[in-house]
Design a protein around this motif. Structure first.
Motif, PDB file in Angstrom:
ATOM      1  N   HIS A   1      35.734  32.200  38.273  1.00 56.69           N
ATOM      2  CA  HIS A   1      34.953  33.126  39.206  1.00 56.69           C
ATOM      3  C   HIS A   1      35.814  33.157  40.588  1.00 56.69           C
ATOM      4  CE1 HIS A   1      31.730  32.677  36.773  1.00 56.69           C
ATOM      5  NE2 HIS A   1      30.750  33.643  37.305  1.00 56.69           N
ATOM      6  N   LEU A   2      36.613  32.314  40.950  1.00 56.39           N
ATOM      7  CA  LEU A   2      37.455  32.158  42.001  1.00 56.39           C
ATOM      8  C   LEU A   2      38.478  33.256  41.670  1.00 56.39           C
ATOM      9  CD1 LEU A   2      37.816  28.607  43.237  1.00 56.39           C
ATOM     10  CD2 LEU A   2      37.033  30.683  44.717  1.00 56.39           C
ATOM     11  N   ARG A   3      39.110  33.144  40.824  1.00 53.66           N
ATOM     12  CA  ARG A   3      40.343  34.046  40.066  1.00 53.66           C
ATOM     13  C   ARG A   3      39.831  35.554  40.114  1.00 53.66           C
ATOM     14  NH1 ARG A   3      43.725  31.166  35.212  1.00 53.66           N
ATOM     15  NH2 ARG A   3      44.199  29.454  36.156  1.00 53.66           N
ATOM     16  N   ARG A   4      38.355  35.669  39.592  1.00 57.35           N
ATOM     17  CA  ARG A   4      37.985  37.150  39.913  1.00 57.35           C
ATOM     18  C   ARG A   4      37.952  37.760  41.150  1.00 57.35           C
ATOM     19  NH1 ARG A   4      38.817  41.322  37.514  1.00 57.35           N
ATOM     20  NH2 ARG A   4      37.303  42.905  37.891  1.00 57.35           N
ATOM     21  N   LEU A   5      37.270  36.723  41.995  1.00 61.52           N
ATOM     22  CA  LEU A   5      37.329  37.015  43.442  1.00 61.52           C
ATOM     23  C   LEU A   5      38.729  37.397  44.189  1.00 61.52           C
ATOM     24  CD1 LEU A   5      34.380  34.707  44.574  1.00 61.52           C
ATOM     25  CD2 LEU A   5      34.338  37.197  44.439  1.00 61.52           C
ATOM     26  N   VAL A   6      39.612  36.734  43.735  1.00 58.88           N
ATOM     27  CA  VAL A   6      41.017  36.783  44.327  1.00 58.88           C
ATOM     28  C   VAL A   6      41.740  38.095  43.731  1.00 58.88           C
ATOM     29  CG1 VAL A   6      43.468  35.919  44.381  1.00 58.88           C
ATOM     30  CG2 VAL A   6      41.570  34.330  44.712  1.00 58.88           C
ATOM     31  N   LYS A   7      41.368  38.282  42.538  1.00 61.86           N
ATOM     32  CA  LYS A   7      41.994  39.397  41.904  1.00 61.86           C
ATOM     33  C   LYS A   7      41.387  40.569  42.653  1.00 61.86           C
ATOM     34  CE  LYS A   7      43.474  41.563  37.872  1.00 61.86           C
ATOM     35  NZ  LYS A   7      44.171  41.304  36.467  1.00 61.86           N
ATOM     36  N   LEU A   8      40.077  40.580  42.744  1.00 60.72           N
ATOM     37  CA  LEU A   8      39.331  41.804  43.578  1.00 60.72           C
ATOM     38  C   LEU A   8      39.859  41.987  44.975  1.00 60.72           C
ATOM     39  CD1 LEU A   8      35.925  41.355  41.815  1.00 60.72           C
ATOM     40  CD2 LEU A   8      37.596  43.201  41.456  1.00 60.72           C
ATOM     41  N   GLY A   9      40.534  41.015  45.461  1.00 66.86           N
ATOM     42  CA  GLY A   9      40.740  41.171  47.062  1.00 66.86           C
ATOM     43  C   GLY A   9      39.687  40.602  47.974  1.00 66.86           C
ATOM     44  N   ARG A  10      38.614  39.790  47.427  1.00 66.71           N
ATOM     45  CA  ARG A  10      37.498  39.243  48.050  1.00 66.71           C
ATOM     46  C   ARG A  10      37.509  37.740  48.625  1.00 66.71           C
ATOM     47  NH1 ARG A  10      32.689  41.444  44.131  1.00 66.71           N
ATOM     48  NH2 ARG A  10      31.376  41.035  45.718  1.00 66.71           N
ATOM     49  N   ALA A  11      38.733  37.186  48.105  1.00 67.41           N
ATOM     50  CA  ALA A  11      38.769  35.893  48.440  1.00 67.41           C
ATOM     51  C   ALA A  11      40.445  35.569  48.308  1.00 67.41           C
ATOM     52  CB  ALA A  11      37.938  34.684  47.623  1.00 67.41           C
ATOM     53  N   GLU A  12      40.815  34.557  48.775  1.00 63.06           N
ATOM     54  CA  GLU A  12      42.205  33.956  48.917  1.00 63.06           C
ATOM     55  C   GLU A  12      42.553  32.795  49.019  1.00 63.06           C
ATOM     56  OE1 GLU A  12      44.100  36.573  52.086  1.00 63.06           O
ATOM     57  OE2 GLU A  12      43.199  34.926  53.599  1.00 63.06           O
ATOM     58  N   ALA A  13      43.615  32.010  48.567  1.00 67.09           N
ATOM     59  CA  ALA A  13      43.952  30.730  48.569  1.00 67.09           C
ATOM     60  C   ALA A  13      44.256  30.462  50.242  1.00 67.09           C
ATOM     61  CB  ALA A  13      45.288  30.485  47.695  1.00 67.09           C
ATOM     62  N   VAL A  14      43.966  29.342  50.678  1.00 66.89           N
ATOM     63  CA  VAL A  14      44.342  29.165  52.081  1.00 66.89           C
ATOM     64  C   VAL A  14      45.784  28.448  52.094  1.00 66.89           C
ATOM     65  CG1 VAL A  14      44.023  27.707  54.033  1.00 66.89           C
ATOM     66  CG2 VAL A  14      42.057  28.532  52.632  1.00 66.89           C
ATOM     67  N   GLY A  15      46.839  29.311  52.485  1.00 65.83           N
ATOM     68  CA  GLY A  15      48.264  28.808  52.515  1.00 65.83           C
ATOM     69  C   GLY A  15      48.283  27.303  53.219  1.00 65.83           C
ATOM     70  N   GLY A  16      48.955  26.390  52.483  1.00 64.49           N
ATOM     71  CA  GLY A  16      49.399  25.008  52.883  1.00 64.49           C
ATOM     72  C   GLY A  16      48.287  24.004  52.681  1.00 64.49           C
ATOM     73  N   SER A  17      47.198  24.407  51.858  1.00 62.67           N
ATOM     74  CA  SER A  17      46.125  23.652  51.722  1.00 62.67           C
ATOM     75  C   SER A  17      46.322  22.791  50.365  1.00 62.67           C
ATOM     76  CB  SER A  17      44.881  24.448  51.456  1.00 62.67           C
ATOM     77  OG  SER A  17      44.943  25.401  50.391  1.00 62.67           O
ATOM     78  N   ASP A  18      45.960  21.353  50.285  1.00 63.17           N
ATOM     79  CA  ASP A  18      46.519  20.449  49.279  1.00 63.17           C
ATOM     80  C   ASP A  18      45.358  19.380  49.151  1.00 63.17           C
ATOM     81  OD1 ASP A  18      47.704  19.305  47.039  1.00 63.17           O
ATOM     82  OD2 ASP A  18      49.071  18.311  48.267  1.00 63.17           O
ATOM     83  N   PRO A  19      44.464  19.555  48.246  1.00 63.78           N
ATOM     84  CA  PRO A  19      44.367  20.392  47.245  1.00 63.78           C
ATOM     85  C   PRO A  19      44.184  21.870  47.559  1.00 63.78           C
ATOM     86  CG  PRO A  19      42.352  19.146  47.155  1.00 63.78           C
ATOM     87  CD  PRO A  19      43.494  18.664  48.000  1.00 63.78           C
ATOM     88  N   VAL A  20      44.297  22.873  46.752  1.00 66.33           N
ATOM     89  CA  VAL A  20      44.301  24.267  47.313  1.00 66.33           C
ATOM     90  C   VAL A  20      42.704  24.710  47.523  1.00 66.33           C
ATOM     91  CG1 VAL A  20      44.457  26.575  46.664  1.00 66.33           C
ATOM     92  CG2 VAL A  20      46.241  25.043  45.903  1.00 66.33           C
ATOM     93  N   THR A  21      42.608  25.096  48.747  1.00 64.39           N
ATOM     94  CA  THR A  21      41.255  25.640  48.913  1.00 64.39           C
ATOM     95  C   THR A  21      41.203  27.284  49.219  1.00 64.39           C
ATOM     96  OG1 THR A  21      41.523  25.397  51.321  1.00 64.39           O
ATOM     97  CG2 THR A  21      40.612  23.528  50.355  1.00 64.39           C
ATOM     98  N   TYR A  22      39.765  27.709  48.661  1.00 65.50           N
ATOM     99  CA  TYR A  22      39.801  29.170  48.931  1.00 65.50           C
ATOM    100  C   TYR A  22      38.765  29.563  49.905  1.00 65.50           C
ATOM    101  CZ  TYR A  22      42.263  28.899  44.390  1.00 65.50           C
ATOM    102  OH  TYR A  22      43.361  28.970  43.567  1.00 65.50           O
ATOM    103  N   ILE A  23      38.974  30.844  50.373  1.00 64.71           N
ATOM    104  CA  ILE A  23      38.172  31.172  51.285  1.00 64.71           C
ATOM    105  C   ILE A  23      37.810  32.732  51.168  1.00 64.71           C
ATOM    106  CG2 ILE A  23      39.858  32.035  53.180  1.00 64.71           C
ATOM    107  CD1 ILE A  23      38.004  30.693  55.255  1.00 64.71           C
ATOM    108  N   ALA A  24      36.642  33.343  51.594  1.00 65.82           N
ATOM    109  CA  ALA A  24      36.432  34.687  51.323  1.00 65.82           C
ATOM    110  C   ALA A  24      37.156  35.500  52.514  1.00 65.82           C
ATOM    111  CB  ALA A  24      34.758  34.989  51.703  1.00 65.82           C
ATOM    112  N   VAL A  25      37.441  36.704  52.105  1.00 71.96           N
ATOM    113  CA  VAL A  25      37.997  37.790  53.223  1.00 71.96           C
ATOM    114  C   VAL A  25      37.409  38.836  53.270  1.00 71.96           C
ATOM    115  CG1 VAL A  25      40.478  36.627  52.417  1.00 71.96           C
ATOM    116  CG2 VAL A  25      39.731  38.404  51.012  1.00 71.96           C
TER     117      VAL A  25
END
Length: 201
Positions: free
Chosen positions: A177-201
């Motif tokens: 579901h995260l990948r779908r949101l990213v592809k739709l431009g509705r969420a993105e990975a937070v740069g430099g996060s480890d482990p990777v986190t995502y946030i709504a845009v």
């Protein structure tokens, strides 16, 4: 070591080409490519009048793609020959639309029971995933890892009651579901996060 049935991959003896009529004398059985649950999932459309005269266009052997009472698991898969990140949920939603256009009389799934009203069931599943995506955007008001997101999602039981072995399946569904949101431009990975986190845009 003794080999148990089902633990070794089955090798196909022929390729099924999407859209082709299968070589089945006296029948019209067409392969419909429906990736999403798995990348190579196919449904088989028996393009014949229903034996009980039900309205619609034939019967559909839907496998795990279209089930009457549960939503199939949509996890992760990768194409080893492609560097692009896959979008299993996007694949599944497109496959649902494709099946919905067939107008079949009856669905014969791999689980549960045969059912009619395929178009209505397709609509329910499309709405379910849209509601889930909308709910995840609210959760992603603060950055979350796929695991943290899965912990907060609504499942068929509380997270604490999901067996540890099944939690990785839930996390893979959260990430699809995260990948779908990213592809739709509705969420993105937070740069430099480890482990990777995502946030709504």
């Amino acid at each position: 070591m003794r080999t148990l049935p089902g633990l070794r991959s089955a090798l196909p003896d022929r390729e099924i080409v999407p859209g082709e009529l299968l070589d089945l004398p006296g029948r019209r059985l067409r392969a419909i490519w429906t990736p999403g649950h798995t990348p190579g999932h196919v449904c088989l459309h028996l393009e014949e009048r229903h034996p009980a005269g039900l309205p619609g266009h034939g019967r559909l052997f839907s496998g795990d793609h279209l089930l009457p009472g549960i939503s199939p698991h949509i996890g992760l898969y990768e194409d080893p020959d492609d560097t692009e990140v896959t979008d299993p949920l996007g694949d599944y939603l497109a496959s649902l639309e494709r099946i919905g256009r067939l107008g079949v009389s009856e669905v014969l799934p791999a689980h549960q029971h045969a059912f009619t009203g395929a178009g209505g069931r397709v609509r329910e599943l499309l709405d379910h995933h849209e509601e889930r995506l909308t709910g995840l955007l609210a959760l992603l008001a603060t950055p979350l890892t796929p695991w943290e997101l899965a912990e907060r999602m609504v499942w068929n039981r509380p997270w604490e009651q999901i067996p540890h072995g099944s939690r990785s399946i839930a996390v893979s569904e959260a990430e699809s579901h995260l990948r779908r949101l990213v592809k739709l431009g509705r969420a993105e990975a937070v740069g430099g996060s480890d482990p990777v986190t995502y946030i709504a845009v």
